[in-house]
Structure formats: C-alpha cells, structure tokens
Design a protein around this motif. Sequence first.
Motif, short mmCIF file in Angstrom:
data_model
loop_
_atom_site.label_atom_id
_atom_site.label_comp_id
_atom_site.label_asym_id
_atom_site.label_seq_id
_atom_site.Cartn_x
_atom_site.Cartn_y
_atom_site.Cartn_z
N ASP A 1 -8.74 0.63 -16.88
CA ASP A 1 -7.44 0.41 -16.24
C ASP A 1 -6.78 -0.89 -16.65
O ASP A 1 -5.79 -1.30 -16.05
CB ASP A 1 -7.59 0.44 -14.72
CG ASP A 1 -7.98 1.82 -14.22
OD1 ASP A 1 -7.47 2.81 -14.79
OD2 ASP A 1 -8.78 1.91 -13.28
N ARG B 1 9.96 0.59 -5.49
CA ARG B 1 8.84 1.14 -4.71
C ARG B 1 7.64 1.36 -5.63
O ARG B 1 7.77 1.89 -6.74
CB ARG B 1 9.24 2.47 -4.06
CG ARG B 1 8.35 2.89 -2.88
CD ARG B 1 8.69 2.08 -1.67
NE ARG B 1 7.78 2.29 -0.56
CZ ARG B 1 8.06 3.07 0.49
NH1 ARG B 1 9.20 3.73 0.54
NH2 ARG B 1 7.21 3.17 1.49
N LEU B 2 6.46 0.95 -5.16
CA LEU B 2 5.23 1.13 -5.92
C LEU B 2 4.48 2.35 -5.40
O LEU B 2 4.79 2.89 -4.34
CB LEU B 2 4.37 -0.13 -5.83
CG LEU B 2 5.06 -1.43 -6.29
CD1 LEU B 2 4.12 -2.62 -6.14
CD2 LEU B 2 5.55 -1.31 -7.72
N SER B 3 3.46 2.76 -6.14
CA SER B 3 2.79 4.04 -5.85
C SER B 3 2.09 4.06 -4.51
O SER B 3 1.89 5.14 -3.93
CB SER B 3 1.79 4.36 -6.97
OG SER B 3 0.81 3.34 -7.08
N ASP B 4 1.70 2.90 -3.98
CA ASP B 4 1.00 2.89 -2.69
C ASP B 4 1.94 2.74 -1.50
O ASP B 4 1.51 2.58 -0.36
CB ASP B 4 -0.05 1.77 -2.67
CG ASP B 4 0.58 0.38 -2.69
OD1 ASP B 4 1.78 0.28 -3.01
OD2 ASP B 4 -0.14 -0.60 -2.40
N GLY B 5 3.24 2.80 -1.76
CA GLY B 5 4.22 2.66 -0.68
C GLY B 5 4.74 1.25 -0.50
O GLY B 5 5.70 1.03 0.24
N SER B 6 4.13 0.28 -1.15
CA SER B 6 4.64 -1.10 -1.09
C SER B 6 5.85 -1.21 -2.01
O SER B 6 6.24 -0.25 -2.68
CB SER B 6 3.55 -2.08 -1.49
OG SER B 6 3.15 -1.87 -2.84
N PRO C 1 3.29 -1.82 2.45
CA PRO C 1 3.92 -0.53 2.78
C PRO C 1 4.59 -0.47 4.14
O PRO C 1 5.75 -0.06 4.25
CB PRO C 1 2.74 0.45 2.68
CG PRO C 1 1.82 -0.17 1.68
CD PRO C 1 1.93 -1.65 1.91
#
Length: 300
Positions: A47, A248-253, A92
């Motif tokens: 990653d 917006r990021l993938s985790d909701g943040s 988030p």
Amino acid sequence: MTRWSRREPRRWYRGAAVAAALLSAYGLGAATAETEPSRIEPASHEDGLLEEATDRIATSADQPVSRAELREAAISGMLRSLGDPWARYYPPQEYDDFTGWLNGDHKTVRPEPQRGDVVVDRAEDLTVVRVAVFTRGVGAQVRTGVSGSRAVLLDLRGNPGGLLDEAVDTASAFLEDGPVVTYERRGEPAEVISVTSPGDSRVPVVVLVDKGTASAAEIVTGALRDRDRAVIVGSATFGKGTVQEPVRLSDGSAVELTVGRYLTPAGHNLEGVGIEPDITAGSSDAEERGRTVLDGLTGS
C-alpha cells in the motif's frame, strides 16, 4: 612532514574509549575485521510508503498508538505543509455534523438556541434583517423578508460566512442584474457570478458590519458597496477573501482546502484587508446610526 595538533591524541583516546565500550556492550570479539558489514534492506509494502510507516510506528512505538490516529496525524501534517490557514481535516462524524448544519438539518449543533439563521423584524417604515450565518435557504428567506419594504437594515455583524451560493442569492435580493462576485480558481478562467434573479434595486439599504463579518458575509457587503446599493455602517470587516471546498475521503472523513479566491465587482481582493465602512460606528451605536442614515435616505 606530518603535523600534529594537541587535540588529535585526545580525539584518538576518545575514539578508543567508544570502541571499547561498544565491544563490551555487544560482547568481546562479536565484530571483527573479517565480518561483513550488516545491510538493511528497505521492506516493500503493497500500500505504499505511508502505510509502511504507519505499520512500523503502530507496532514499534513505545507508547500505544492506533493506525487511525497516525493516519489523521499524517493528513494534518500534509495540510500544515501547505501554509493554508483555512485547511483542516474533519473526522467522519464531525464532517457530517458540519455539513448537516450548513444544510439546515441539525440545528442542535449550534451552541445556543436561536430564533433562526435569518431573523426579520418588520415595521411600517423599516425592515431589520439579521443574518447569523449563510446556511442553506438563507437567500430565499432574505428575499421573502424584504419584499415590499420601504427601507432595509441588513445586519451582518458577527456573521462568519457560510455557503457562497446563499451569499450570492442574498445580494441578488437587492440587485436587478449584473455581477455579484468574481471567483478565481487555479488553472481556470475567472468566473463572474451574477445576480440569480432580479431583486429590488430601489429600496434603500444599510448594511451593519464589524470585525466578525467574514467570508460570505463580506461577499454580500462588497457586492452591495461596489454596486452602490448600500451604505456600510460599523467597523472594518474580518478580511477573508478565499473559498474553501471539502474533499470527501473513503472513510467518510474530509479535508477542506482553499481552492480559489473571490473578488468584489470592482475587483477588490479582501484577503487580509476587509471592508472599511462608509460610516464608522461602535457596536453600541451602529444600529442607531444605521437607522439615522435610512431616515435621511427615505426622507423620514
């Protein structure tokens, strides 16, 4: 001829002492001239480097720390490196609360109960409109509130800003047509944002401002000033001439960044400058001064 300084023997002595200490610590003869130097090979991580660092720190640090905390710290560090005073990171739930508040969904987020983001006090000769913040729907409320008024006192004191679209709608309530604000974004042509629909361009208007008047509230103030549609009363505004947008990021943040800046219709950039009032007044007498100006404009 080789020259020696008086400090060189001492340096050699200290070096020998350090070497002896290392041998003692690791075991006499543990490292000899014949031993190949150790080689540290970088480990690969599927990653990428940041996730590798996150894993190493989370598993090796003396003080327990979660990977989520490390990722938030990394993002915050990236934002700080921009030198952008308005950039910030939203976890988030905090982002959901903030956007819900802007959209008018969660009024409980406000620290104190209020009559609303728009308060209209209407009398026969004067309409006083107080706008606390530019949340969703404020522009339409202002337009409805001032319809048919003989004079308008628009109070934007302590208004920290809000949604750009709502600021444009609010200014449009007092303009027939033409520009409200120019928006400049990196790498894109400047965008002139004009009146959304014709408003009342004849009703006398006074705008009350102070050092807490910022951002979207300054857009309204600057538009009405530059278009000769209002007299500005109070003290100098905050001076925020930039526009932020959340990603917006993938985790909701989300991360919020400065993505551009705005200019008033006359081309003024308010960042760090603000708007000087036409008539200076303190917080205790600003409204009274505004009413006096409107009396003069209406001939009351």
